[in-house]
Each structure stands twice: as C-alpha cells, then as structure tokens.
Design an enzyme around this catalytic site. Structure first.
Site, PDB file in Angstrom:
ATOM      1  N   HIS A   1     -49.039 -23.192  34.360  1.00 17.84           N
ATOM      2  CA  HIS A   1     -49.358 -24.374  33.542  1.00 17.84           C
ATOM      3  C   HIS A   1     -50.355 -24.024  32.443  1.00 17.84           C
ATOM      4  O   HIS A   1     -50.255 -24.536  31.324  1.00 17.84           O
ATOM      5  CB  HIS A   1     -49.887 -25.513  34.414  1.00 17.84           C
TER       6      HIS A   1
ATOM      7  N   HIS B   1     -38.922 -20.968  38.363  1.00 18.56           N
ATOM      8  CA  HIS B   1     -39.716 -19.832  37.880  1.00 18.56           C
ATOM      9  C   HIS B   1     -38.961 -18.503  37.946  1.00 18.56           C
ATOM     10  O   HIS B   1     -38.963 -17.738  36.987  1.00 18.56           O
ATOM     11  CB  HIS B   1     -40.999 -19.703  38.700  1.00 18.56           C
TER      12      HIS B   1
ATOM     13  N   ASP C   1     -42.888 -25.687  32.939  1.00 21.96           N
ATOM     14  CA  ASP C   1     -42.874 -24.441  33.714  1.00 21.96           C
ATOM     15  C   ASP C   1     -42.136 -23.331  32.959  1.00 21.96           C
ATOM     16  O   ASP C   1     -42.586 -22.185  32.936  1.00 21.96           O
ATOM     17  CB  ASP C   1     -42.172 -24.662  35.062  1.00 21.96           C
TER      18      ASP C   1
ATOM     19  N   HIS D   1     -41.477 -31.637  33.390  1.00 20.55           N
ATOM     20  CA  HIS D   1     -42.298 -30.621  34.047  1.00 20.55           C
ATOM     21  C   HIS D   1     -41.546 -29.301  34.176  1.00 20.55           C
ATOM     22  O   HIS D   1     -42.146 -28.223  34.069  1.00 20.55           O
ATOM     23  CB  HIS D   1     -42.809 -31.076  35.422  1.00 20.55           C
TER      24      HIS D   1
HETATM   25 ZN   LIG Z   1     -45.185 -26.416  37.481  1.00 18.88          ZN
END
Ligand SMILES: [Zn+2]
Length: 302
Positions: free
Chosen positions: A76, A259, A236, A232
């Site tokens: 973040h 991720h 990421d 969000h």
């Molecule tokens: Zn995150």
C-alpha cells in the site's frame, strides 16, 4: 512528470503491523536521484530495495527480502509512492512490517502530500510495454499490453452473494490515484479470519483497518465506494507494479488476480526483452547529466 521526483522533507507516523500486531514507527525521507525506493529496517540496520529481484513471500501481503532480512506489507505504501509519481525515497521502519493504518493507501497519500515533492534535474525513464505478455493460472489472468498511459482494467468475482462481480478501468494519474484508488481499503471474508489467525496472520487486523464481509453483509457500517473492493485490487496492483522500478507506459488487464499474479506478469515482461524498452518522459528535452548526489544511500555503500 518528466523529471525524477523525491520528497521535499521528512515525514512519519506510527501504527500497528497487520500480521504481527506490533507497533512500528515509519519515516519517509528524501533520497538522491536514481536512488529509487529503498527500505531501511532501523532495528536491524538492513537495506532492502523495492525491486522485483527482492520479492519474497506474497501470501496475503507483499514482502521484500534481502540477505535474510525482510520487510512486509509494503504494497500500500509502494502503491502511494508509485501512484503519486515519487521516484526516489528512503523508507525507514523499526520493525518487520509497514503499519497497516486504515487498510488503504490514503494515510500514505496524506503523508506524501504533507512532505511535498521535489523534482531532480534528471529525466524519468518510463518502461514502455511494446508487446503483450500474459500469465494465466486457473481462472486468473494478468496481462500487460502497450498503451500511451498507465492504465489498469480489473475484474474480480467471488463465490459470495455480495461480491459476485466488480470491474473498473482507470487511467492512473496522481489525481485519479489519490481520489479514486488510494482510499479503498483491504477486504477479507469473515470465514477466512479464523484461518488467518490460526496461521499467526492478521493479528493486528480489525474493523479499523479492513472491510470484513460476512455471509449477510459488510460488518463495517459503510463502504467508501460502492465498488471499493475492485478499487483496492487496483491499489494492490499499482503497488506490485512499482517493483518494476520505473513509471509504466502500458495497460494492466487483470481478472481475479492478486499479488502473486501481478508480480508474475511484471517479471515475465522484464524476462521478455523484446516486450519493453526504456524511454524518456513524453515531451522532454534531452536529459541533462545527473548531478552528483548529496549523500549516497546505495545498498552496497551503506
Ligand atoms: Zn491490499
């Protein structure tokens, strides 16, 4: 946006680590041109660059590791630095994890705005995507494509009545990032919280730093955006693409990714030399020679 930028002055805050539950102190400091984003663990005296080759574990958060020392939950903060166009900065933290704060990148945006930005007389080198690259795992895909700007198109879908499908496309600029992406918080499903705790994860997690989705609704009273979840995921992805080390001229298309897939497609791009090149920022005069850095924080010399 044509020149490399650092912070104008030092800023900092304290907060707890999401997974460790421990209080950590964070400082963001100006850094010389071409220094990049570098983490310093002040408790153990280690330097860890924000680069793909230092990427460690990616379970539930992104960890960077070098010489056996790691710093976790960096995504973040990296997203805020990358989204606002900060090229050079030193991040000091006195523990193993960046504080989670409210689970979004908004507090980091506030800190960076408070610091202000200072340009160096050194041209930015953009990483321009020339050929599409793609990573597919199960029903998840991440694709990088040529585009004249940095764009992200993201779709998510879960086996959950409240989150069957969300998608959003954003041209990422400091303004769109600060207003539409940075405030979106981490989310998780109530059914997963117990499992995470049993594995010693999310010990610092609470309704103050994550949106928790139960079978019937969102436990937190309100969402910041109707589609906060997909926003969000874009946050990421921006943080993971920051590990490329250059601002991006390209488009990320992601479906149900996370991720690990964001990093995998970034790595695949770098491993495909014909698929990218470095170019100076749009409309820039020829770059001037780099000034000698006032102080040197290169890892090998620290
Ligand atoms: Zn995150």
């Amino acid at each position: 946006m044509g020149y490399r930028r650092t912070l104008r002055r030092e800023v900092g805050c304290t907060g707890i680590g999401l997974h460790s539950g421990k209080l950590v102190r964070l400082r963001l400091l100006p850094a010389p041109a071409e220094h990049g984003i570098l983490f310093r663990r002040t408790d153990v005296g280690a330097l860890i660059p924000a680069r793909l080759d230092c990427l460690g574990e990616q379970d539930h958060a992104t960890t960077l590791s070098r010489d056996g020392v790691s710093v976790g939950t960096v995504e973040h903060l990296l997203s805020a630095l990358f989204g606002l166009g900060v090229d050079d900065a030193l991040v000091e933290v006195d523990g193993p994890e960046i504080p989670i704060l409210d689970g979004s990148a908004a507090p980091f945006v506030i800190l960076i705005h408070e610091a202000g930005l200072k340009p160096w007389n050194v041209a930015r080198q953009y990483l321009e995507v020339l050929e599409p690259v793609e990573v597919v795992r199960g029903g998840k895909t991440a694709r990088l494509l040529p585009a004249p700007h940095f764009e992200v198109s993201y779709s998510i879908g879960f086996d959950h009545p409240l989150l069957r499908h969300q998608s959003l496309e954003v041209r990422v600029s400091p303004r769109t990032f600060a207003e539409g992406i940075a405030p979106a918080r981490t989310f998780g499903f109530l059914r997963e919280v117990e499992t995470l705790r049993r594995h010693g994860l999310a010990l610092g997690g609470s309704l103050d730093n994550a949106v928790v989705i139960s079978e019937t609704g969102v436990l937190n009273n309100t969402l910041r955006f109707e589609d906060e979840f997909v926003r969000h995921k874009i946050l990421d992805a921006v943080g993971d693409l920051a590990l490329l080390g250059h601002p991006l001229l390209g488009r990320l298309e992601a479906t149900k990714a996370g991720h690990a897939l964001h990093a995998a497609v970034a790595r695949k791009l770098i491993d495909t030399p014909d698929a990218w090149r470095l170019v100076p920022g749009p409309g820039l005069p020829a770059p001037t020679p780099s000034p000698a850095p006032a102080l040197s924080l290169r890892p090998s010399e620290a």
